[in-house]
Design a protein around this motif. Structure first.
Motif, PDB file in Angstrom:
ATOM      1  N   THR A   1      45.115 -27.185  24.673  1.00  0.00           N
ATOM      2  CA  THR A   1      44.650 -28.372  24.006  1.00  0.00           C
ATOM      3  C   THR A   1      43.508 -28.891  24.898  1.00  0.00           C
ATOM      4  N   MET A   2      43.607 -28.683  26.155  1.00  0.00           N
ATOM      5  CA  MET A   2      42.793 -29.508  27.143  1.00  0.00           C
ATOM      6  C   MET A   2      41.378 -28.684  27.548  1.00  0.00           C
ATOM      7  N   TRP A   3      41.142 -27.533  26.983  1.00  0.00           N
ATOM      8  CA  TRP A   3      39.998 -26.944  27.236  1.00  0.00           C
ATOM      9  C   TRP A   3      38.730 -27.515  26.434  1.00  0.00           C
ATOM     10  N   MET A   4      37.738 -27.757  27.371  1.00  0.00           N
ATOM     11  CA  MET A   4      36.558 -28.197  26.972  1.00  0.00           C
ATOM     12  C   MET A   4      35.408 -27.573  27.202  1.00  0.00           C
ATOM     13  N   ILE A   5      34.764 -26.930  26.351  1.00  0.00           N
ATOM     14  CA  ILE A   5      33.578 -25.745  26.682  1.00  0.00           C
ATOM     15  C   ILE A   5      32.639 -26.018  25.683  1.00  0.00           C
ATOM     16  N   ILE A   6      31.284 -25.915  26.079  1.00  0.00           N
ATOM     17  CA  ILE A   6      30.147 -25.848  25.676  1.00  0.00           C
ATOM     18  C   ILE A   6      29.063 -24.612  25.842  1.00  0.00           C
ATOM     19  N   ASP A   7      28.912 -23.839  25.017  1.00  0.00           N
ATOM     20  CA  ASP A   7      28.046 -22.582  25.218  1.00  0.00           C
ATOM     21  C   ASP A   7      26.911 -22.463  24.246  1.00  0.00           C
ATOM     22  N   LEU A   8      25.575 -22.709  24.820  1.00  0.00           N
ATOM     23  CA  LEU A   8      24.313 -22.851  24.070  1.00  0.00           C
ATOM     24  C   LEU A   8      23.678 -21.478  24.684  1.00  0.00           C
ATOM     25  N   SER A   9      24.316 -20.527  25.326  1.00  0.00           N
ATOM     26  CA  SER A   9      23.420 -19.429  26.071  1.00  0.00           C
ATOM     27  C   SER A   9      22.907 -18.609  24.991  1.00  0.00           C
ATOM     28  N   ASN A  10      21.968 -17.781  25.616  1.00  0.00           N
ATOM     29  CA  ASN A  10      21.256 -16.627  24.813  1.00  0.00           C
ATOM     30  C   ASN A  10      20.452 -17.029  23.321  1.00  0.00           C
ATOM     31  N   ASN A  11      19.699 -18.217  23.712  1.00  0.00           N
ATOM     32  CA  ASN A  11      18.930 -18.755  22.365  1.00  0.00           C
ATOM     33  C   ASN A  11      17.648 -18.989  23.090  1.00  0.00           C
ATOM     34  N   GLN A  12      16.875 -19.888  22.202  1.00  0.00           N
ATOM     35  CA  GLN A  12      15.655 -20.188  22.610  1.00  0.00           C
ATOM     36  C   GLN A  12      15.220 -21.489  22.877  1.00  0.00           C
ATOM     37  N   PHE A  13      16.214 -22.236  23.457  1.00  0.00           N
ATOM     38  CA  PHE A  13      16.165 -23.634  23.713  1.00  0.00           C
ATOM     39  C   PHE A  13      15.142 -24.156  24.716  1.00  0.00           C
ATOM     40  N   GLU A  14      14.510 -25.054  24.766  1.00  0.00           N
ATOM     41  CA  GLU A  14      13.432 -25.211  25.770  1.00  0.00           C
ATOM     42  C   GLU A  14      13.806 -26.487  26.717  1.00  0.00           C
ATOM     43  N   GLY A  15      13.042 -26.567  27.966  1.00  0.00           N
ATOM     44  CA  GLY A  15      13.237 -27.760  28.604  1.00  0.00           C
ATOM     45  C   GLY A  15      13.810 -27.769  30.067  1.00  0.00           C
ATOM     46  N   LEU A  16      14.252 -26.468  30.317  1.00  0.00           N
ATOM     47  CA  LEU A  16      15.046 -26.529  31.634  1.00  0.00           C
ATOM     48  C   LEU A  16      14.171 -26.127  32.662  1.00  0.00           C
ATOM     49  N   SER A  17      13.742 -27.203  33.611  1.00  0.00           N
ATOM     50  CA  SER A  17      12.758 -27.117  34.624  1.00  0.00           C
ATOM     51  C   SER A  17      13.202 -28.495  35.616  1.00  0.00           C
ATOM     52  N   GLY A  18      12.368 -28.553  36.660  1.00  0.00           N
ATOM     53  CA  GLY A  18      12.676 -29.709  37.723  1.00  0.00           C
ATOM     54  C   GLY A  18      13.519 -29.166  38.766  1.00  0.00           C
ATOM     55  N   THR A  19      14.431 -30.060  39.360  1.00  0.00           N
ATOM     56  CA  THR A  19      15.227 -29.809  40.548  1.00  0.00           C
ATOM     57  C   THR A  19      16.521 -29.811  40.220  1.00  0.00           C
ATOM     58  N   ILE A  20      17.320 -29.164  41.105  1.00  0.00           N
ATOM     59  CA  ILE A  20      18.909 -29.096  40.723  1.00  0.00           C
ATOM     60  C   ILE A  20      19.539 -30.471  41.164  1.00  0.00           C
ATOM     61  N   PRO A  21      20.170 -31.244  40.498  1.00  0.00           N
ATOM     62  CA  PRO A  21      20.636 -32.445  40.869  1.00  0.00           C
ATOM     63  C   PRO A  21      21.609 -32.319  41.963  1.00  0.00           C
ATOM     64  N   ASN A  22      21.573 -33.241  43.204  1.00  0.00           N
ATOM     65  CA  ASN A  22      22.357 -33.108  44.316  1.00  0.00           C
ATOM     66  C   ASN A  22      23.774 -33.624  43.726  1.00  0.00           C
ATOM     67  N   ARG A  23      23.819 -34.040  42.886  1.00  0.00           N
ATOM     68  CA  ARG A  23      25.349 -34.798  42.456  1.00  0.00           C
ATOM     69  C   ARG A  23      26.181 -33.654  41.868  1.00  0.00           C
ATOM     70  N   LEU A  24      25.679 -32.562  41.527  1.00  0.00           N
ATOM     71  CA  LEU A  24      26.618 -31.288  41.050  1.00  0.00           C
ATOM     72  C   LEU A  24      27.297 -30.896  42.283  1.00  0.00           C
ATOM     73  N   ALA A  25      26.729 -31.172  43.387  1.00  0.00           N
ATOM     74  CA  ALA A  25      27.727 -30.675  44.818  1.00  0.00           C
ATOM     75  C   ALA A  25      28.986 -31.222  44.894  1.00  0.00           C
ATOM     76  N   ASP A  26      28.864 -32.380  44.142  1.00  0.00           N
ATOM     77  CA  ASP A  26      30.298 -33.087  44.167  1.00  0.00           C
ATOM     78  C   ASP A  26      31.454 -32.855  43.154  1.00  0.00           C
ATOM     79  N   LEU A  27      31.098 -31.706  42.152  1.00  0.00           N
ATOM     80  CA  LEU A  27      31.867 -31.412  41.457  1.00  0.00           C
ATOM     81  C   LEU A  27      32.936 -30.528  42.099  1.00  0.00           C
ATOM     82  N   PRO A  28      34.321 -30.984  42.108  1.00  0.00           N
ATOM     83  CA  PRO A  28      35.247 -30.225  43.018  1.00  0.00           C
ATOM     84  C   PRO A  28      35.839 -29.174  42.537  1.00  0.00           C
ATOM     85  N   PHE A  29      35.757 -28.724  41.336  1.00  0.00           N
ATOM     86  CA  PHE A  29      36.471 -27.561  40.688  1.00  0.00           C
ATOM     87  C   PHE A  29      35.467 -26.420  40.040  1.00  0.00           C
ATOM     88  N   LEU A  30      34.062 -26.693  40.404  1.00  0.00           N
ATOM     89  CA  LEU A  30      33.145 -25.669  39.843  1.00  0.00           C
ATOM     90  C   LEU A  30      33.221 -24.420  40.683  1.00  0.00           C
TER      91      LEU A  30
END
Length: 851
Positions: free
Chosen positions: A702-731
């Protein structure tokens, strides 16, 4: 397989095809040969002695392995796993270990002993013999394999005591000895101060006959889990590099995670797991477990442990699953465990615990099954409430407020009991003398008649629950009686079409026909049946055509699973009549349609899986309605379709269950359906990609939270990787490969564990772990300091530069005129000397590049 190429062929990969045979290998100079995941049968052919990497896993090879394979003296990676090979393991493999790094013989039928000798200078890093018939023992000569990282001897017949000496291997990270006949104590008598198993991350001794106390000495030495020793790997997964750029070969294991057995084809470098379940350990649970800061999974179930649960377990802030079931634990459950932020599986059933169950946070998600068999436990979610009895006051107050001298006690109770007995006997005497009163006769006879009718109704014609699942039944699907409420036939070999006569069962609530060979179209009457049906699972059959076009008003469906068929759709809006729908899985079909936006209005909708279809179009929402879409959604899987345009911001903003704006109301650990008629709890299931691996989950937490939009033709992923992602403790898995990202990769914490493979295909990225360094240009300071250290009032800017430039031009022209009139002054020689040095440096650089 026909001959390919000639003597010059050195690399051949024909894996993941349908090849059925190979007579011999004609390539005399072959170095890399990958035949894995085919249908090849017969004896194992011997490749040329030049072979370095030989992969034949997941085929049907049988018979014994010839010792001639050891003529390949430069062999580094050998994977013969998942075949039907038998006989004894060639002894020469031990001698070959001075070149061999990766040896996987998993899931064959090898018997006898493990090779008794490993050569000095042994290069093995992965040694996997899991799932054979080996009787051992393992000899200390494996200590010659100084770089050994993974040793998996699980699921054999090894009858031996625990090999303590393995603890001195300096790089050992994974030890799996599960499901053998190993026995004895794990206590260490050695007085040596050197740590045991200091690099260990996965320690699985489950399902053996180990006894005595839990191994405190080892647990104290698990520095990699205690976080005293930094994990040195820069890769996301454990594995070995083939030399000369032939690839990265990941290690794999089978492990019980969160109560489910999973076959993991990759091992994350951040996984920390201890499994000592199904043994005969006794005594208390040591407090030292509370030091294992990075531990993600702890399983001590099915032992003879007693005492209380240490409060120090509350220190394990990374813990995701804890199983202490089937022991003799007593006392209460520490309230500190309710503060563990990522605990998604908890089981203390079949113990002797008592007191109130901790409340709040993760503990609100665990169901009754986590606590069964502890009669002394009370509070949510068990049915027994906690009666906190206040002590009775010593005296009773009179009407005027003064204390009464009558003390409450059992004497008063006995007086009342005596009076009641006298009254009861008197009534009985009157009835005996005057005859049976009619009201008493009618009451007794009516109850007897009801019992008789219930007994007569019992029989196969009135069956309500029929479970035939997980057998080998073939043929057409039989039609049950119209009284059926629960009909389970999953995991059989039923074939043919489903008769519409099944819809005569108008009271049916749970229907599971999954994992058979049923074909034809889905009976249209299933849509009408939906006003009683709550659970409909037709997963992994061969149904074709369309989804039932009509769902009755008052539809009761909560789970609707059509995954893994040949359906072409579409899904019609009449499914909105199923107001209680929680799970809709239409994945792995042939549905050619746009995204059904209207599903977002279902108020209890938690899981939507549309993966692996032919769905297309944009997910943008033009509606101006303010009501949220998919507010209860927890798993949203649209992967492997043809969706295009920008990512669906409107939907993501409405995912209130994931945003944590809306509390999850379920009291169960898993999503499912509770049959109020006593039929049991029926869990929902899905297939999902988790951490880069496709997993078939028979239960959905009941606690699983998952989003999977992979292998499609969505657009718009560019730019830099946000530094805040480094603070995610369980990634523990991060992959942005094959994009157009640029700039410096965030550093520190979890990002130090991700390898090159996470960033490949982004030419603009720089910094660890990619080879391209970042040239960080410091900006000029905004102000100039005066001689006394104070800030100058001159603001730096391009206007000031231009003023300086103009003055410089005037001064330069003046100097040039003087030089022209008077000849070269001596200081000009200094300029010429510097110019000559630069010219010589350039000529040297040019000769180097040409060389």
């Amino acid at each position: 397989m026909q001959e390919v190429g000639n003597d010059s062929l050195t690399y051949l990969n024909v894996s993941h095809n349908s090849l059925t045979e190979v007579e011999h290998f004609p390539w005399k100079n072959i170095e890399v040969l990958d035949l894995s995941s085919n249908l090849i049968r017969g004896n194992l052919p011997i490749p040329a002695s030049t072979i370095r990497i030989f992969l034949i896993s997941n085929n049907r090879f049988n018979g014994e392995v010839s010792s001639l394979i050891c003529n390949a003296s430069d062999l580094r990676i050998l994977d013969l796993s998942h075949n039907y090979l038998s006989g004894t393991i060639p002894r020469c493999f031990g001698n070959l270990s001075n070149s061999l790094q990766f040896l996987n013989l998993k899931k064959n039928t090898f018997y006898g002993t493990i090779p008794p000798t490993f050569a000095e200078g042994c290069q093995l890093t992965n040694f996997n013999l899991n799932g054979n018939l080996l009787e051992g023992p393992l000899t200390p000569s494996i200590l010659n394999c100084n770089d050994l990282e993974v040793l998996d001897l699980g699921n054999n017949k090894i009858n031996d005591t625990f090999p303590h000496w393995l603890g001195s291997l300096p790089q050992l990270q994974v030890l799996v000895l599960k499901s053998n006949h190993m026995h004895g104590s794990l206590c260490v008598n050695s007085s040596k101060s050197s740590p045991f198993f200091s690099k260990i991350q996965i320690f699985d001794l489950s399902s053996n006959y180990f006894s005595g106390p839990l191994p405190v000495r080892y647990i104290n030495s698990f520095k990699a889990i205690i976080n005293l020793e930094k994990i040195g790997s820069i890769m996301s997964y454990m594995g070995v590099y083939g030399r000369n750029g032939s690839g990265f070969y990941t290690y794999s294991i089978g492990i019980v995670m969160k109560g489910q057995y999973m076959e993991l084809v990759k091992i994350f470098t951040m996984w920390m797991i201890i499994d000592l379940s199904n043994n005969q350990f006794e005594g208390g649970i040591p407090k030292v477990f509370g030091k294992l800061n990075l531990l993600k999974g702890l399983n001590l179930s099915h032992n003879n442990l007693n005492g209380g649960i240490p409060t120090s377990i509350g220190n394990l802030t990374s813990l995701e699953w804890l199983d202490l079931s089937s022991n003799r634990l007593s006392w209460t459950i520490p309230n500190r465990l309710a503060d563990l932020p990522f605990l998604s599986f908890f089981n203390v059933s079949q113990n002797q615990l008592h007191g109130q169950i901790p409340q709040g946070k993760q503990f609100n998600t665990f169901g009754n099954d986590s606590y069964q068999g502890n009669k002394g436990l009370c509070g949510f979610p068990v049915s027994k409430g906690c009666n906190i009895i206040e002590p009775a006051p010593p005296n009773v107050l009179e009407k005027d407020g003064s204390k009464s001298n009558i003390a409450f006690g059992w004497n008063v109770v006995l007086i009342g009991y005596g009076c009641g007995v006298v009254f009861g006997m008197s009534v009985g005497y009157v009835v005996f003398q005057t005859g049976k009163p009619k009201w008493l006769v009618n009451l007794v006879e009516n109850q007897q008649e009801k019992r008789r009718r219930r007994k007569s109704k019992k029989g196969i014609d009135n069956i309500a629950v029929l479970d035939l699942s997980s057998n080998l039944i073939s043929g057409n699907l039989p039609i049950p009686a119209s009284t059926i409420r629960i009909f389970l036939t999953s995991n059989n070999s039923f074939n043919g079409e489903v008769s519409s006569l099944i819809c005569n069962a108008t009271y049916i609530k749970v229907l599971d026909l999954s994992r058979n060979y049923l074909s034809g179209t889905i009976p249209q009457c299933f849509g009408n049946l939906s006003n009683s049906l709550q659970f409909l699972n037709l997963k992994k059959n061969k149904f074709y055509g369309t989804i039932p076009p009509t769902f009755a008003e008052g539809c009761q469906l909560s789970n609707f699973n059509l995954n893994g068929n040949l359906l072409e759709g579409p899904l019609t809006p009449s499914i909105l009549n199923c107001n209680d729908l929680e799970v809709l899985d239409l994945g792995s079909n042939k549905i050619n349609d746009t995204f059904p936006h209207w599903l977002g209005s279902l108020p209890f909708f938690q899981v939507l899986v549309l993966k692996s279809n032919h769905m297309h179009g944009s997910l943008c929402v033009n509606s101006s309605k303010s009501s949220p879409f998919f507010s209860k959604i927890q798993i949203f899987d649209l992967s492997s379709n043809y969706f295009s345009g920008p990512l669906p911001v409107r939907y993501i903003n409405s995912f209130e269950a994931i945003i944590n704006l809306e509390k999850i109301e379920s009291t169960m650990s898993y999503m499912g359906l509770n049959d109020l008629g006593g039929g049991g709890f029926y869990t929902y299931s899905i297939g999902i990609v988790m951490r880069g691996q496709d997993m078939e989950l028979v239960k959905i937490f009941t606690m699983w939270m998952i989003i999977d939009l992979s292998n499609n033709q969505f657009e718009g992923l560019s730019g830099t990787i946000p530094n805040r992602l480094a603070d995610l403790p369980f990634l523990s898995s991060f992959n942005v490969s094959e994009n157009q990202l640029h700039g410096q990769i965030p550093q520190g914490k979890q990002f130090n564990t991700f390898g090159n493979d996470s960033y490949e295909g982004n030419k603009g990225l720089c910094g660890f772990p990619v080879s391209k360094g970042c040239n960080i240009i410091e900006p000029a300071p905004p102000n100039v300091l005066g001689k006394d250290g104070s800030k100058s009032n001159i603001t730096f800017g391009w206007k000031v530069v231009l003023i300086g430039y103009g003055c410089g031009v005037v001064f330069g022209m003046s100097v040039g005129y003087v030089v022209f009139q008077t000849g070269k002054p001596k200081w000009v020689n200094l300029v010429e000397i510097q110019h000559e040095k630069k010219r010589r440096r350039k000529s040297k650089d040019g000769s180097r590049s040409n060389g």
